[in-house]
Design a protein around this motif. Structure first.
Motif, PDB file in Angstrom:
ATOM      1  N   GLY A 185      -6.092  -1.712   6.055  1.00 16.58           N
ATOM      2  CA  GLY A 185      -6.378   0.236   5.760  1.00 16.58           C
ATOM      3  C   GLY A 185      -5.751   0.230   6.874  1.00 16.58           C
ATOM      4  O   GLY A 185      -4.636   1.932   6.967  1.00 16.58           O
ATOM      5  N   LEU A 186      -5.864   0.059   8.397  1.00 15.81           N
ATOM      6  CA  LEU A 186      -5.495   0.343   9.537  1.00 15.81           C
ATOM      7  C   LEU A 186      -3.560   0.516   9.081  1.00 15.81           C
ATOM      8  O   LEU A 186      -2.656   1.052   9.068  1.00 15.81           O
ATOM      9  N   SER A 187      -3.002  -1.016   8.698  1.00 17.53           N
ATOM     10  CA  SER A 187      -1.897  -1.332   7.960  1.00 17.53           C
ATOM     11  C   SER A 187      -1.231  -0.080   6.947  1.00 17.53           C
ATOM     12  O   SER A 187      -0.522   0.157   7.137  1.00 17.53           O
ATOM     13  N   VAL A 188      -2.136   0.397   6.075  1.00 14.13           N
ATOM     14  CA  VAL A 188      -1.371   1.014   5.287  1.00 14.13           C
ATOM     15  C   VAL A 188      -0.569   2.361   5.561  1.00 14.13           C
ATOM     16  O   VAL A 188      -0.282   2.991   5.457  1.00 14.13           O
ATOM     17  N   VAL A 189      -1.883   2.954   6.612  1.00 15.86           N
ATOM     18  CA  VAL A 189      -1.982   4.465   6.956  1.00 15.86           C
ATOM     19  C   VAL A 189      -0.268   3.947   7.964  1.00 15.86           C
ATOM     20  O   VAL A 189       0.715   4.967   8.224  1.00 15.86           O
ATOM     21  N   GLY A 245       0.666  -1.310   0.257  1.00 12.72           N
ATOM     22  CA  GLY A 245       0.012   0.114  -0.128  1.00 12.72           C
ATOM     23  C   GLY A 245       0.867   1.175  -0.083  1.00 12.72           C
ATOM     24  O   GLY A 245       0.123   2.476  -0.476  1.00 12.72           O
ATOM     25  N   THR A 246       1.924   1.406   0.564  1.00 14.02           N
ATOM     26  CA  THR A 246       2.836   2.709   0.628  1.00 14.02           C
ATOM     27  C   THR A 246       3.210   2.946  -0.896  1.00 14.02           C
ATOM     28  O   THR A 246       3.873   3.842  -1.295  1.00 14.02           O
ATOM     29  N   PHE A 247       3.515   1.660  -1.517  1.00 18.88           N
ATOM     30  CA  PHE A 247       4.656   1.825  -2.809  1.00 18.88           C
ATOM     31  C   PHE A 247       3.923   2.339  -3.842  1.00 18.88           C
ATOM     32  O   PHE A 247       3.517   3.142  -4.557  1.00 18.88           O
ATOM     33  N   VAL A 248       1.989   2.068  -3.353  1.00 17.31           N
ATOM     34  CA  VAL A 248       0.964   2.246  -4.266  1.00 17.31           C
ATOM     35  C   VAL A 248       0.848   3.569  -4.025  1.00 17.31           C
ATOM     36  O   VAL A 248       0.645   4.707  -5.320  1.00 17.31           O
ATOM     37  N   ALA A 249       0.478   3.956  -2.603  1.00 22.20           N
ATOM     38  CA  ALA A 249       1.105   5.766  -2.186  1.00 22.20           C
ATOM     39  C   ALA A 249       1.822   6.812  -2.812  1.00 22.20           C
ATOM     40  O   ALA A 249       1.733   7.799  -2.936  1.00 22.20           O
ATOM     41  N   GLY A 268       1.927   2.183   7.402  1.00 20.27           N
ATOM     42  CA  GLY A 268       3.386   2.199   6.741  1.00 20.27           C
ATOM     43  C   GLY A 268       3.865   3.378   6.398  1.00 20.27           C
ATOM     44  O   GLY A 268       4.959   4.635   5.818  1.00 20.27           O
ATOM     45  N   ILE A 269       2.441   4.174   5.506  1.00 22.13           N
ATOM     46  CA  ILE A 269       2.478   5.197   5.541  1.00 22.13           C
ATOM     47  C   ILE A 269       3.389   6.343   6.460  1.00 22.13           C
ATOM     48  O   ILE A 269       3.872   7.259   6.148  1.00 22.13           O
ATOM     49  N   LEU A 270       3.163   6.755   7.716  1.00 19.15           N
ATOM     50  CA  LEU A 270       2.917   7.260   8.755  1.00 19.15           C
ATOM     51  C   LEU A 270       5.097   6.543   8.990  1.00 19.15           C
ATOM     52  O   LEU A 270       5.599   7.427   9.138  1.00 19.15           O
ATOM     53  N   ILE A 271       5.099   5.506   9.128  1.00 17.69           N
ATOM     54  CA  ILE A 271       7.316   5.497   8.779  1.00 17.69           C
ATOM     55  C   ILE A 271       7.494   5.799   7.946  1.00 17.69           C
ATOM     56  O   ILE A 271       8.891   5.931   7.868  1.00 17.69           O
ATOM     57  N   ALA A 272       7.034   5.604   6.510  1.00 15.87           N
ATOM     58  CA  ALA A 272       7.522   5.433   5.269  1.00 15.87           C
ATOM     59  C   ALA A 272       8.429   6.869   5.421  1.00 15.87           C
ATOM     60  O   ALA A 272      10.112   6.892   4.835  1.00 15.87           O
ATOM     61  N   PRO A 273       8.629   8.097   5.361  1.00 18.42           N
ATOM     62  CA  PRO A 273       9.759   9.138   6.156  1.00 18.42           C
ATOM     63  C   PRO A 273      10.693   8.965   6.693  1.00 18.42           C
ATOM     64  O   PRO A 273      11.342  10.126   6.570  1.00 18.42           O
ATOM     65  N   LEU A 305      -6.758   8.972   1.365  1.00 13.84           N
ATOM     66  CA  LEU A 305      -7.319   8.279   0.695  1.00 13.84           C
ATOM     67  C   LEU A 305      -6.300   6.775   1.729  1.00 13.84           C
ATOM     68  O   LEU A 305      -7.354   5.504   1.225  1.00 13.84           O
ATOM     69  N   ALA A 306      -5.687   6.517   2.014  1.00 13.23           N
ATOM     70  CA  ALA A 306      -4.851   5.273   2.134  1.00 13.23           C
ATOM     71  C   ALA A 306      -6.083   4.619   3.187  1.00 13.23           C
ATOM     72  O   ALA A 306      -5.640   3.076   3.100  1.00 13.23           O
ATOM     73  N   LEU A 307      -6.627   4.795   4.067  1.00 12.18           N
ATOM     74  CA  LEU A 307      -7.861   3.962   4.328  1.00 12.18           C
ATOM     75  C   LEU A 307      -9.266   3.320   4.606  1.00 12.18           C
ATOM     76  O   LEU A 307      -8.905   2.068   4.587  1.00 12.18           O
TER      77      LEU A 307
END
Lengths: 290, 256, 311
Positions: free
Chosen positions: A197-201, A45-49, A203-208, A66-68
């Motif tokens: 949904g929670l997992s993708v969020v 999901g993070t890659f897609v984001a 991933g996006i939170l930790i990615a930066p 949109l992640a959720l």
């Protein structure tokens, strides 16, 4: 005030664990299995984001919002296609299917996006801010804030919405829930959606803070699982508390030791806790009735 | 007659709620004792204490003169104590014969080492246990279902298999938790006769937890009445039938 | 006759297969037999005992390093080191079984995972004994002083030990002890009321499972010729679990097929290059959907389909 930044960064890491840990508990309540693919769903999901950011040029905040829902659709779809057809079989088989999904997502990410790490734009300001004389990273505060909002939303959903209450009923007693007209089958689908949904969020939170690559979530899902077990795998609040505690403990131990030692220490501690409190720190074990 | 089971001042509380409250009674060897009481009186909890599945907060239990609370749950079978369960605790994936053989397996086993090496002692132990299981199934008229997986059997048959699993060990003290639940009048009358025969012909001591008053009154020598974990009456069926407190306890429940 | 003929055929093909293969084929056969021991041990623990472990790579590591160190540093004969590594891993298994006396299911999964991470971490840090980051070299297997220089020779020793384990496991599964383990898995309350000592049985099945895996680890190190802690990660534990379930947990045949699956699947999938892990994952999903009782149930399934075709 040197303890404050450390506490906050521990809570931030613990929040990431908690989002994954909550996802695992939600799925476990519905499907009675630990979803090994949870972290890979987050990674994918993070890659897609990231692609959405780069290709479509969407603002970061829109992607986070949109992640959720997008994660929800992915998770629900996975449940319908891969899990529902075998949900009457042995739970171990479902476990192996989630392992299969782990390999599929992990490998697909490598095939589509390659194996090099990508940088993810910051969601929050990067300049440290001064709080009570200590320099605090806004990213930590942001992660904690987003997680708290999500936890509050989950609480309201499960405790105060009709559907959330029905979901709790279905996990406690599927038979009785079915008698009361709850579609138990759909509960599993919704649970998988919510968890994804929670997992993708997360991933996006930790990615930066890390990088986006194939392996980004592997240690995080382990910690999320371990933290949830530490707190108590049968209860959402207990699991979240366990994850936060694990994050903070690691932050303090981490200043004293190397990272592999940190992992060994964390697990040795968890084994010890389980020997003393088999249901987790914050859950009392109920005896089975005979 | 000597006592088979002696319960002295037994107490157990769950988070403040007294499930068993200073309970004492004894059961003579070779007799049938009924344990009755309204729903939620703590009967199954008492049985769980007497079979070491629950551990009481205080009190003493002795079986044939042995201190029961000093022993682990798996030692009871060796003392000749077997039980059945209210909601059935069968080994669902195994056959009826396997289930019954399990009832006397522990007593015959030759030990892990002999079993790993397939020594004759281990093979003989298995043969003896299965022969006894077949015998017991036949005695209960169940020989036809021996090789069926128990989960596929009707509820009533499952109950009989569970009883067979307890009987195959030739217990000296048998505790039964609501054996008549789900039975019709004729079946429960037959069960009552079977229970009396076990006591009279084999000298077995039986503790019977039951709701079916007809069965209790006809099968038991003595009856202990429990309300909210406390003993409110004890006596022969005639005495219990005439006891004011008992009538009130049951009528009170019916009125509520 | 129904089971004797296929069994004879299997034994005959296991014995003669190396004659038609080259050195790499011999190596793969060795690995399949080594993995089959682990699958056998997991069938015992999980299939019979109902206790999960996602930490079997830890026991594998104890056996591998234990045997290598005994041979290297104490010049113990290989056969004795096999025995010792089994005992050592069995002892560690007893230790890991302690949480199993209190917790089960997911909690036990985390506890076994934690143990294996800690064990491997200790091996990694103890570089005076294990070579730590560099790893260590391991001598070839030997038999009464004769070094088994080729995998062709080693294969027959591994096969013999595998046969021994198969015999032990079949004996146990057929005994009252095996029945007691099944009973404990299905209802621990009733099993204990029937006189089964839960603590004793749990400790026993963990120790036996760990010991078999330990011996397998000892062979693994000796065949590979070198050891590093990278061979004993969580992924390895999970692939063990996978092969045991894909093969079939409830039979010895399933364990053997699981071992073959784990050894040969990567070889077959290598042709798919970057898609190989994806296909591996898809295979796992497909197996669980279409063969829920594992490869061991394939003949029964085919027979059923055949009957349906006739009718």
């Amino acid at each position: 005030m040197t303890w404050l930044p450390l506490l906050l960064s521990g809570l931030a890491v613990g929040s990431i664990y908690a989002l994954i840990g909550l996802a695992l508990v939600i799925i476990n309540k519905a499907t009675d299995v630990v979803n090994f693919a949870q972290g890979e769903i987050a990674m994918f999901g993070t890659f897609v984001a990231l692609s959405a950011l780069n290709a479509a040029g969407l603002p970061v905040i829109v992607v986070l919002l949109l992640a959720l829902p997008c994660g929800f659709l992915l998770g629900a779809l996975l449940e319908l296609v891969f899990i529902k057809p075998i949900s009457d079989g042995p739970p171990l088989n479902v476990l192996i299917v989630t392992l299969g999904l782990f390999f599929m997502f992990n490998s697909l990410a490598g095939i589509v996006w390659g194996f090099d790490p990508y940088r993810f734009p910051s969601l929050f300001p990067t300049e440290p801010i001064a709080v009570a004389g200590a320099a605090v990273s806004p990213a930590s505060l942001g992660i904690i804030a987003v997680t708290l909002v999500l936890m509050a939303a989950l609480y309201l959903f499960f405790e105060h919405s009709r559907y959330g209450t029905a979901m709790r009923a279905a996990s406690m007693n599927p038979f009785a829930a079915r008698l009361m007209g709850i579609k138990v089958g759909r509960v599993a689908t919704v649970s998988w959606g919510l968890a994804a949904g929670l997992s993708v969020v997360s991933g996006i939170l930790i990615a930066p803070l890390t990088f986006v690559d194939q392996q980004m979530m592997i240690s995080i899902i382990l910690k999320g699982f371990a933290g949830a077990i530490l707190g108590g795998f049968t209860s959402l609040p207990a699991a979240a508390a366990g994850c936060l505690l694990l994050g903070v403990t690691e932050a303090y131990v981490g200043t004293l030791a190397t990272s592999t030692l940190k992992d060994s220490f964390a697990f040795a501690l968890i084994i010890l806790v389980l020997m003393l409190r088999p249901g987790g720190l914050f859950v009392k074990v109920a005896r089975r009735k005979v | 007659m000597p006592e088979a089971l002696t319960v002295r001042r037994l107490s157990l509380a769950f988070s403040g709620l007294r499930a068993v409250d200073d309970l004492s009674f004894e059961v003579c060897e070779g007799s049938v004792c009924g344990l009755i009481g309204p729903n939620g009186a703590g009967k199954t909890t008492i049985l769980n204490c007497l079979t070491r599945i629950a551990t009481p907060d205080a009190g003493a239990v002795s079986v044939f003169g042995e201190d029961l609370l000093a022993r682990p749950v798996h030692a009871l079978a060796g003392l000749g104590v077997m039980r059945t369960f209210q909601n059935l605790e069968l080994f669902s994936e195994l056959t009826a014969l396997d289930n019954v053989a399990m009832g006397c397996a522990a007593g015959h086993r030759a030990g892990w080492a002999a079993e790993l090496l397939g020594l004759p002692a281990a093979r003989r132990a298995r043969e003896i246990a299965y022969a006894r299981a077949e015998e017991t199934l036949a005695a209960l008229g169940l020989q036809a279902v021996g090789d069926r997986v128990v989960a596929d059997l009707p509820f009533g048959t499952q109950k009989s298999v569970e009883l067979a699993r307890a009987l195959v060990a030739r217990p000296r003290l048998l505790m039964m938790d609501e054996p008549a639940a789900g039975m019709n009048t004729a079946e429960s009358a037959a069960l009552g006769r079977a229970i009396r025969d076990l006591a009279r012909e084999r000298g077995m001591t039986i503790l019977l937890v039951e709701h079916d008053m007809g069965l209790v009154m006809s099968a038991c020598d003595r009856i202990v009445v429990v309300v909210q974990g406390r003993r409110i009456a004890e006596g022969t069926p005639q005495e219990i039938r005439a006891d004011r407190q008992v009538i009130e306890a049951y009528l009170g429940q019916a009125a509520a | 006759m129904r089971t004797v003929l296929p069994a004879l055929a299997a034994v005959a093909s296991a014995l003669t297969a190396p004659l038609f293969l080259g050195p790499y084929g011999h190596y793969l056969l060795c690995m399949a037999a080594i993995y089959a021991m682990v699958a056998l041990s997991l069938g015992l623990l999980l299939g019979l005992g109902g206790q999960i472990s996602i930490g079997h790579a830890g026991f594998w590591a104890v056996g591998a390093y234990g045997s290598a160190i005994l041979v290297q540093k104490l010049a113990l004969p290989f056969l004795l080191s096999l025995l010792a590594s089994g005992l050592l891993a069995g002892l560690v298994g007893l230790l890991v079984a302690l949480p199993a006396l209190r917790v089960r299911g997911h909690y036990l999964a985390i506890a076994t995972l934690g143990f294996s991470l800690v064990i491997v971490h200790i091996l990694y840090e103890w570089d005076g004994l294990t070579g730590g980051r560099q790893g260590m070299f391991v001598s070839r297997p030997s038999l009464f002083g004769h070094e088994l220089g080729s995998d062709f020779q080693a294969y027959y020793l591994i096969l013999a030990v595998l046969a021994l384990f198969v015999w032990i496991v079949v004996n146990l599964r057929r005994s009252l002890g095996g029945l007691s383990l099944s009973a404990l898995r299905l209802s621990d309350v009733a099993a204990q009321s029937c006189g089964v000592n839960r603590a004793g049985a749990t400790l026993f099945v963990f120790a036996l499972s760990a010991a078999i895996t330990g011996v397998s680890g000892a062979f693994y190190g000796a065949i590979l010729g070198q050891l590093s802690t990278d061979s004993f990660t969580l992924v390895v534990s999970l692939s063990f679990l996978t092969m045991a379930i894909v093969g079939g947990l409830n039979s010895v045949v399933g364990a053997l097929l699981g071992g073959i699956f784990l050894a040969y699947a990567p070889e077959v999938l290598r042709a798919f290059e970057q898609w190989q892990m994806f296909i591996y994952g898809a295979l796992l999903v497909a197996f669980m959907h279409f063969l829920p009782d594992g490869l061991a149930s394939l003949p029964r399934r085919l027979a059923r389909i055949g009957r349906r075709g006739d009718a």
